[in-house]
Design a protein around this motif. Structure first.
Motif, PDB file in Angstrom:
ATOM      1  N   PRO A 243      26.780 -10.799 -26.606  1.00 51.26           N
ATOM      2  CA  PRO A 243      26.314 -11.410 -27.965  1.00 51.26           C
ATOM      3  C   PRO A 243      25.443 -12.611 -27.276  1.00 51.26           C
ATOM      4  O   PRO A 243      24.389 -12.809 -28.151  1.00 51.26           O
ATOM      5  CB  PRO A 243      27.538 -11.878 -28.546  1.00 51.26           C
ATOM      6  N   GLU A 244      25.963 -13.264 -26.278  1.00 52.05           N
ATOM      7  CA  GLU A 244      25.306 -14.450 -25.544  1.00 52.05           C
ATOM      8  C   GLU A 244      23.807 -14.035 -25.350  1.00 52.05           C
ATOM      9  O   GLU A 244      22.855 -14.571 -25.447  1.00 52.05           O
ATOM     10  CB  GLU A 244      25.976 -15.259 -24.790  1.00 52.05           C
ATOM     11  N   GLU A 245      23.876 -12.835 -24.555  1.00 55.66           N
ATOM     12  CA  GLU A 245      22.315 -12.350 -23.820  1.00 55.66           C
ATOM     13  C   GLU A 245      21.564 -12.003 -25.293  1.00 55.66           C
ATOM     14  O   GLU A 245      20.432 -12.318 -25.070  1.00 55.66           O
ATOM     15  CB  GLU A 245      22.529 -11.273 -22.999  1.00 55.66           C
ATOM     16  N   ALA A 246      22.296 -11.440 -26.443  1.00 57.65           N
ATOM     17  CA  ALA A 246      21.302 -11.102 -27.617  1.00 57.65           C
ATOM     18  C   ALA A 246      20.865 -12.293 -27.980  1.00 57.65           C
ATOM     19  O   ALA A 246      19.702 -12.418 -28.562  1.00 57.65           O
ATOM     20  CB  ALA A 246      22.349 -10.540 -28.429  1.00 57.65           C
ATOM     21  N   ALA A 247      21.616 -13.379 -28.227  1.00 57.50           N
ATOM     22  CA  ALA A 247      21.416 -14.650 -28.903  1.00 57.50           C
ATOM     23  C   ALA A 247      20.134 -15.267 -27.984  1.00 57.50           C
ATOM     24  O   ALA A 247      19.003 -15.728 -28.592  1.00 57.50           O
ATOM     25  CB  ALA A 247      22.304 -15.589 -28.950  1.00 57.50           C
ATOM     26  N   LYS A 248      19.987 -15.070 -26.625  1.00 57.12           N
ATOM     27  CA  LYS A 248      19.192 -15.424 -25.568  1.00 57.12           C
ATOM     28  C   LYS A 248      17.716 -14.635 -25.995  1.00 57.12           C
ATOM     29  O   LYS A 248      16.716 -15.351 -25.888  1.00 57.12           O
ATOM     30  CB  LYS A 248      19.634 -15.670 -24.247  1.00 57.12           C
ATOM     31  N   ALA A 249      18.085 -13.467 -26.094  1.00 57.81           N
ATOM     32  CA  ALA A 249      16.899 -12.764 -26.205  1.00 57.81           C
ATOM     33  C   ALA A 249      16.095 -13.002 -27.597  1.00 57.81           C
ATOM     34  O   ALA A 249      14.730 -12.908 -27.880  1.00 57.81           O
ATOM     35  CB  ALA A 249      17.293 -11.283 -26.169  1.00 57.81           C
ATOM     36  N   ILE A 250      16.918 -13.465 -28.709  1.00 55.72           N
ATOM     37  CA  ILE A 250      16.369 -13.769 -29.894  1.00 55.72           C
ATOM     38  C   ILE A 250      15.633 -15.217 -29.760  1.00 55.72           C
ATOM     39  O   ILE A 250      14.284 -15.016 -30.186  1.00 55.72           O
ATOM     40  CB  ILE A 250      17.240 -13.961 -30.931  1.00 55.72           C
ATOM     41  N   GLU A 251      16.194 -15.809 -29.041  1.00 57.11           N
ATOM     42  CA  GLU A 251      15.479 -17.161 -28.758  1.00 57.11           C
ATOM     43  C   GLU A 251      14.170 -17.318 -27.926  1.00 57.11           C
ATOM     44  O   GLU A 251      12.958 -17.762 -28.382  1.00 57.11           O
ATOM     45  CB  GLU A 251      16.488 -18.170 -28.142  1.00 57.11           C
ATOM     46  N   LEU A 252      14.247 -16.089 -26.978  1.00 59.95           N
ATOM     47  CA  LEU A 252      12.899 -16.091 -26.042  1.00 59.95           C
ATOM     48  C   LEU A 252      11.966 -15.457 -26.663  1.00 59.95           C
ATOM     49  O   LEU A 252      10.641 -15.597 -26.313  1.00 59.95           O
ATOM     50  CB  LEU A 252      13.307 -15.271 -24.751  1.00 59.95           C
ATOM     51  N   PHE A 253      12.202 -14.258 -27.627  1.00 64.96           N
ATOM     52  CA  PHE A 253      11.144 -13.504 -28.066  1.00 64.96           C
ATOM     53  C   PHE A 253      10.774 -13.376 -29.334  1.00 64.96           C
ATOM     54  O   PHE A 253       9.720 -12.848 -29.813  1.00 64.96           O
ATOM     55  CB  PHE A 253      11.634 -12.014 -27.707  1.00 64.96           C
ATOM     56  N   ASN A 254      11.698 -13.950 -30.213  1.00 63.82           N
ATOM     57  CA  ASN A 254      11.334 -13.799 -31.872  1.00 63.82           C
ATOM     58  C   ASN A 254      10.085 -14.734 -32.031  1.00 63.82           C
ATOM     59  O   ASN A 254       9.879 -15.779 -31.683  1.00 63.82           O
ATOM     60  CB  ASN A 254      12.481 -14.431 -32.730  1.00 63.82           C
ATOM     61  N   GLY A 255       9.154 -14.099 -32.693  1.00 59.89           N
ATOM     62  CA  GLY A 255       7.889 -14.727 -32.920  1.00 59.89           C
ATOM     63  C   GLY A 255       6.834 -15.157 -31.662  1.00 59.89           C
ATOM     64  O   GLY A 255       5.842 -15.619 -31.987  1.00 59.89           O
ATOM     65  N   LYS A 256       7.193 -14.497 -30.598  1.00 59.37           N
ATOM     66  CA  LYS A 256       6.524 -14.698 -29.629  1.00 59.37           C
ATOM     67  C   LYS A 256       5.649 -13.292 -29.016  1.00 59.37           C
ATOM     68  O   LYS A 256       5.761 -12.359 -29.765  1.00 59.37           O
ATOM     69  CB  LYS A 256       7.387 -14.929 -28.194  1.00 59.37           C
ATOM     70  N   GLU A 257       4.523 -13.268 -28.240  1.00 56.21           N
ATOM     71  CA  GLU A 257       3.777 -12.483 -28.055  1.00 56.21           C
ATOM     72  C   GLU A 257       4.457 -11.580 -26.912  1.00 56.21           C
ATOM     73  O   GLU A 257       5.026 -12.036 -25.943  1.00 56.21           O
ATOM     74  CB  GLU A 257       2.394 -12.996 -27.350  1.00 56.21           C
ATOM     75  N   PHE A 258       4.216 -10.405 -27.165  1.00 56.35           N
ATOM     76  CA  PHE A 258       4.803  -9.326 -26.051  1.00 56.35           C
ATOM     77  C   PHE A 258       3.720  -8.056 -26.224  1.00 56.35           C
ATOM     78  O   PHE A 258       3.662  -7.545 -27.314  1.00 56.35           O
ATOM     79  CB  PHE A 258       6.231  -8.944 -26.697  1.00 56.35           C
ATOM     80  N   ASP A 259       3.282  -7.739 -25.180  1.00 58.00           N
ATOM     81  CA  ASP A 259       2.401  -6.726 -25.208  1.00 58.00           C
ATOM     82  C   ASP A 259       1.138  -6.817 -26.051  1.00 58.00           C
ATOM     83  O   ASP A 259       0.694  -6.162 -26.629  1.00 58.00           O
ATOM     84  CB  ASP A 259       3.103  -5.237 -25.187  1.00 58.00           C
TER      85      ASP A 259
END
Length: 99
Positions: free
Chosen positions: A55-71
């Motif tokens: 769950p901690e890594e999932a929270a980090k992924a949300i923080e890192l990528f939500n609303g951000k540019e990917f591909d």
């Protein structure tokens, strides 16, 4: 160890399972990554799921990528909701026309 599944929306059509997994590995261990493909067109539906190992890594992924540019697209990342049971599409399930 409780894995945590994330919903990823707004994906570029070019995003693959492998590129999704590689990108999200910046947040930790990716257990699985799946871009959802339309059976009729064999193209991405523009969303997918990533399963992080904690769950901690999932929270980090949300923080890192939500609303951000990917591909090349700004993506939405959130906790995945449990899949809802699908409604019947007709067929021979005993309901219906009464003949």
């Amino acid at each position: 160890m409780a894995e945590k599944k994330l919903y990823i929306g707004g994906l570029a059509y070019a995003t693959t399972d492998d590129s999704l997994k590689a990108g999200f590995s910046a947040a930790g261990t990716v257990v699985s990554a799946k871009v959802i493909i339309d059976r009729a067109t064999n193209r991405s539906k523009g969303f997918g799921f990533v399963e992080m190992s904690t769950p901690e890594e999932a929270a980090k992924a949300i923080e890192l990528f939500n609303g951000k540019e990917f591909d090349g697209r700004n993506i939405k990342v959130s906790e995945a909701r449990p899949q809802e049971p699908r409604a019947s599409r007709g067929g021979f399930d005993g309901g219906g026309k009464g003949w």
